[in-house]
Design an enzyme around this catalytic site. Structure first.
Site, short mmCIF file in Angstrom:
data_model
loop_
_atom_site.label_atom_id
_atom_site.label_comp_id
_atom_site.label_asym_id
_atom_site.label_seq_id
_atom_site.Cartn_x
_atom_site.Cartn_y
_atom_site.Cartn_z
N CYS A 48 0.83 -1.21 0.00
CA CYS A 48 0.00 0.00 0.00
C CYS A 48 0.87 1.26 0.00
O CYS A 48 0.67 2.16 -0.81
CB CYS A 48 -0.92 -0.04 1.22
SG CYS A 48 -1.99 1.39 1.33
N CYS A 53 -1.61 1.75 -3.09
CA CYS A 53 -2.58 2.84 -2.86
C CYS A 53 -1.96 4.24 -2.85
O CYS A 53 -2.45 5.14 -3.53
CB CYS A 53 -3.29 2.66 -1.52
SG CYS A 53 -3.37 0.98 -0.86
N LYS A 56 0.13 5.46 -6.04
CA LYS A 56 -0.85 5.49 -7.14
C LYS A 56 -1.77 6.70 -7.01
O LYS A 56 -2.03 7.41 -7.98
CB LYS A 56 -1.65 4.20 -7.11
CG LYS A 56 -2.83 4.20 -8.02
CD LYS A 56 -3.82 3.13 -7.63
CE LYS A 56 -4.71 3.58 -6.51
NZ LYS A 56 -5.64 2.52 -6.06
N TYR A 186 -9.00 -3.46 -11.95
CA TYR A 186 -8.93 -2.07 -11.51
C TYR A 186 -7.52 -1.49 -11.63
O TYR A 186 -7.36 -0.31 -11.94
CB TYR A 186 -9.51 -1.92 -10.09
CG TYR A 186 -8.56 -2.20 -8.94
CD1 TYR A 186 -7.83 -1.16 -8.35
CD2 TYR A 186 -8.39 -3.47 -8.42
CE1 TYR A 186 -6.97 -1.40 -7.29
CE2 TYR A 186 -7.54 -3.71 -7.35
CZ TYR A 186 -6.83 -2.67 -6.80
OH TYR A 186 -5.97 -2.91 -5.76
N GLU A 190 -6.74 1.87 -13.68
CA GLU A 190 -6.17 3.03 -12.99
C GLU A 190 -4.89 3.50 -13.67
O GLU A 190 -4.69 4.71 -13.90
CB GLU A 190 -5.87 2.67 -11.53
CG GLU A 190 -7.13 2.53 -10.71
CD GLU A 190 -6.86 2.19 -9.24
OE1 GLU A 190 -7.74 2.46 -8.41
OE2 GLU A 190 -5.79 1.65 -8.92
N HIS A 445 -26.83 21.09 -0.90
CA HIS A 445 -26.99 21.67 -2.22
C HIS A 445 -26.00 22.82 -2.44
O HIS A 445 -25.79 23.59 -1.51
CB HIS A 445 -28.42 22.19 -2.36
CG HIS A 445 -28.72 22.71 -3.72
ND1 HIS A 445 -28.87 21.89 -4.82
CD2 HIS A 445 -28.88 23.99 -4.16
CE1 HIS A 445 -29.12 22.63 -5.89
NE2 HIS A 445 -29.12 23.90 -5.52
N GLU A 450 -25.84 14.93 -3.42
CA GLU A 450 -27.24 15.10 -3.00
C GLU A 450 -28.19 14.27 -3.87
O GLU A 450 -29.27 13.91 -3.45
CB GLU A 450 -27.65 16.58 -3.01
CG GLU A 450 -27.80 17.18 -4.39
CD GLU A 450 -28.27 18.63 -4.38
OE1 GLU A 450 -29.23 18.94 -3.65
OE2 GLU A 450 -27.67 19.45 -5.09
P1 FAD Z 1 1.33 -6.07 1.99
O1 FAD Z 1 0.95 -4.66 2.24
O2 FAD Z 1 1.62 -6.47 0.60
O3 FAD Z 1 2.60 -6.36 2.90
C1 FAD Z 1 3.30 -7.56 2.85
C2 FAD Z 1 4.71 -7.30 3.34
O4 FAD Z 1 5.34 -8.55 3.62
C3 FAD Z 1 5.59 -6.62 2.30
O5 FAD Z 1 6.20 -5.49 2.88
C4 FAD Z 1 6.64 -7.67 1.93
O6 FAD Z 1 7.91 -7.14 1.63
C5 FAD Z 1 6.69 -8.48 3.21
N1 FAD Z 1 7.15 -9.86 3.03
C6 FAD Z 1 6.71 -10.77 2.12
N2 FAD Z 1 7.33 -11.94 2.31
C7 FAD Z 1 8.16 -11.78 3.37
C8 FAD Z 1 9.08 -12.64 4.04
N3 FAD Z 1 9.25 -13.90 3.68
N4 FAD Z 1 9.80 -12.13 5.07
C9 FAD Z 1 9.68 -10.83 5.46
N5 FAD Z 1 8.82 -9.98 4.84
C10 FAD Z 1 8.07 -10.46 3.83
N6 FAD Z 1 -5.90 -1.21 -1.62
C11 FAD Z 1 -6.78 -0.26 -1.23
O7 FAD Z 1 -7.45 -0.43 -0.21
N7 FAD Z 1 -6.94 0.89 -1.97
C12 FAD Z 1 -6.22 1.12 -3.09
O8 FAD Z 1 -6.38 2.17 -3.72
C13 FAD Z 1 -5.28 0.14 -3.51
N8 FAD Z 1 -4.52 0.34 -4.61
C14 FAD Z 1 -3.60 -0.59 -4.97
C15 FAD Z 1 -2.84 -0.36 -6.11
C16 FAD Z 1 -1.91 -1.28 -6.52
C17 FAD Z 1 -1.09 -1.01 -7.75
C18 FAD Z 1 -1.72 -2.48 -5.76
C19 FAD Z 1 -0.70 -3.48 -6.19
C20 FAD Z 1 -2.47 -2.72 -4.63
C21 FAD Z 1 -3.43 -1.78 -4.22
N9 FAD Z 1 -4.23 -1.98 -3.10
C22 FAD Z 1 -5.15 -1.04 -2.73
C23 FAD Z 1 -4.15 -3.24 -2.33
C24 FAD Z 1 -3.37 -3.06 -1.03
O9 FAD Z 1 -2.10 -2.52 -1.30
C25 FAD Z 1 -3.23 -4.43 -0.35
O10 FAD Z 1 -4.51 -5.00 -0.20
C26 FAD Z 1 -2.58 -4.33 1.02
O11 FAD Z 1 -1.31 -3.74 0.95
C27 FAD Z 1 -2.47 -5.73 1.63
O12 FAD Z 1 -1.81 -5.67 2.87
P2 FAD Z 1 -1.05 -6.94 3.42
O13 FAD Z 1 -0.67 -6.60 4.82
O14 FAD Z 1 -1.84 -8.16 3.20
O15 FAD Z 1 0.25 -7.10 2.51
#
Ligand code: FAD
Length: 462
Positions: A48, A53, A56, A186, A190, A445, A450
């Site tokens: 994110c 998010c 972007k 999406y 976007e 308004h 609205e």
């Molecule tokens: P993540 O945020 O992906 O975090 C996972 C973390 O784990 C990462 O930092 C990674 O490096 C770490 N990791 C992975 N494997 C290991 C390991 N073995 N050891 C140590 N660290 C590790 N959501 C919205 O709500 N609104 C939006 O507008 C939106 N826009 C998006 C646009 C794009 C282009 C993308 C790709 C996603 C978007 N999302 C959006 C989705 C949102 O980013 C994700 O749903 C959210 O980040 C998920 O959170 P998470 O904690 O599951 O994983």
């Protein structure tokens, strides 16, 4: 409430992944008295903050200025021809994301969460190994949380070796004068809108008959038409047959024999849960074929000490969902016990296309399969702003109402700031409000929003 601490483990909770879900879980567990260690192999904040998010949305703001400069003339402003500097935007975005990375580090420090930098994997149901560039450290934990998120699906087929993923787009160099985006979800839509707004000539290729599958069909078709009006070349039921590269230019031959030239080809054709390399099979944690990890309603896997949430479990890949799942899990493990299960059906979401799409609750198509007679309320109009701006952009609002109960099942919008507008209506859908209650609500308004409380006559009933 005091968490019972089991000193035979190095910590009460070991979290893998400092993204949306992992950071929230770590902080809240620590605030409840648990001893928490968090491992992150990359930048703090996860997808994110770094590749989703936030960057972007910053780029989407940048792209909107293009239209805003042109539209200002209709309101009496005279401007010199504006120029866009991609390197300035990238650098300013980079600085802001670095600031946010620092804020996350500070929040974790303040919450007393021990941060370990490196890639983690499970060794057994209570042991994690973290590999840094120089060494491997082992930790034992009463509970382990997998919050590793997702990653772009790497494509196979023509041009795969030159294809970009959404991860690559934020720091692209040079700026693509001609961009081809492949995909219909999406993220594809976007990025098409953003780069079009920033000045690329954008072609969007999608192999299906309609963009934004899963969203209300009428809204998806409406935004497709609006994006086309702005100048994005959207080609549905279109496939790449062959790609050739000449210098920096890619020559795409499509299945219908037409040819496109592109400086950059972005494949935004799906994401995959990041479950590989975590040692899950070795420890006996089940993994679905698509890479997601199955969990129960409390986010525990089939191994009782191992939990998972966020994009890795794949309920709805959105940041607020990962945050809410973290609250449920941590409340159950270290807080007051069971919380009500999350209601995924009323999760609102926005697509930051130009114009935006926002939605909460059921699409008309899904409502038809689950409910009897529906009343559909619809309002399509030119917003007041565009009576002078010169833009031909139109707005569409739609309500899906269950006729028998009068309950609001879904609210949908395509138009400026749709995400901001729909957040309020998400409360109405979540609370199970009726159309009569919307009718009793007084509008503000003159606003676009609205219209949601002034639609009196159903466009259709049946
Ligand atoms: P993540 O945020 O992906 O975090 C996972 C973390 O784990 C990462 O930092 C990674 O490096 C770490 N990791 C992975 N494997 C290991 C390991 N073995 N050891 C140590 N660290 C590790 N959501 C919205 O709500 N609104 C939006 O507008 C939106 N826009 C998006 C646009 C794009 C282009 C993308 C790709 C996603 C978007 N999302 C959006 C989705 C949102 O980013 C994700 O749903 C959210 O980040 C998920 O959170 P998470 O904690 O599951 O994983």
């Amino acid at each position: 409430m005091t968490v019972s601490v089991d000193a035979s483990y190095d910590c009460d909770l070991f979290v893998i992944g400092a993204g949306s879900g992992g950071v929230r879980a770590s902080r809240v567990a620590s605030q409840l008295g648990a001893r928490v260690i968090l491992a992150e192999g990359s930048a703090l904040g996860g997808t994110c903050v770094n590749l989703g998010c936030i960057p972007k949305k910053l780029y989407s703001y940048a792209a909107h200025y293009h239209e805003a400069f042109a539209q200002a003339r209709g309101f009496g402003w005279t401007l010199a021809e504006p120029e866009f500097d991609w390197d300035v935007l990238k650098a300013r975005r980079g600085a802001e994301i670095a600031r946010l990375n620092g804020v996350y580090a500070e929040l974790l420090r303040g919450a007393n969460v021990q941060l370990v930098r490196g890639w983690a994997k499970l060794l057994d149901a209570h042991t994690v190994a973290v590999k840094t560039t120089t060494h491997e450290q082992r930790f034992t934990a009463r509970h382990i949380l997998l919050a590793t998120g997702g990653e772009p699906l790497r494509i196979e087929g023509p041009g795969a070796q030159w294809a970009m993923s959404s991860d690559d787009m934020f720091d692209l160099s040079p700026f693509p004068k001609r961009l081809v985006v492949v995909g219909g979800g999406y993220i594809a839509c976007e990025f098409a809108s953003i780069f079009h707004g920033l000045g690329s000539k954008v072609t969007l290729l999608h192999r299906g008959p309609q963009l934004l599958r899963g969203f209300d069909g009428e809204m998806a078709r409406f935004v497709t038409a609006e994006m086309r009006k702005k100048g994005i070349d959207i080609r549905l039921e279109s496939r790449i047959a062959a790609v050739e590269r000449r210098g920096e230019v890619q020559r795409l031959q499509l299945a219908d024999d037409s040819v496109l030239e592109a400086d950059t080809v972005l494949h935004a054709t799906g994401r995959r849960a990041r479950s590989r390399g975590l040692g899950l099979a070795e420890v006996g944690v089940k993994v679905n074929e698509d890479g997601t990890v199955p969990v129960d309603a409390g986010f525990t896997t089939n191994v009782p000490s191992v939990h998972a949430l966020g994009d890795l479990v794949g309920n709805k890949a959105l940041t607020p969902v990962a945050l809410a799942e973290a609250m449920v899990l941590i409340g159950r493990l270290f807080g007051e016990g069971r919380r009500p299960a999350l209601d995924y059906a009323t999760v609102p979401t926005a697509i930051f296309t130009h114009p935006q799409v926002a939605t909460v609750g059921l699409s008309e198509e899904v409502a038809r399969t689950r409910h009897g007679v529906l009343r559909i309320y619809r309002s399509e109009f030119k917003p007041l702003q565009h009576t002078l701006s010169g833009s031909t952009e139109r707005t569409l609002l739609k309500l899906v109402v269950d006729d028998a109960s009068d309950r609001l099942l879904g609210a949908h919008m395509v138009g400026g700031d749709a995400g901001e507008v729909l957040q309020g209506f998400a409360v109405a859908v979540q609370a199970g409000l009726t159309k009569a209650q919307l009718d009793r609500t007084i509008g503000i308004h003159p606003t676009v929003a609205e219209e949601f409380v002034t639609m009196r006559v159903a466009a259709s009933r049946g």
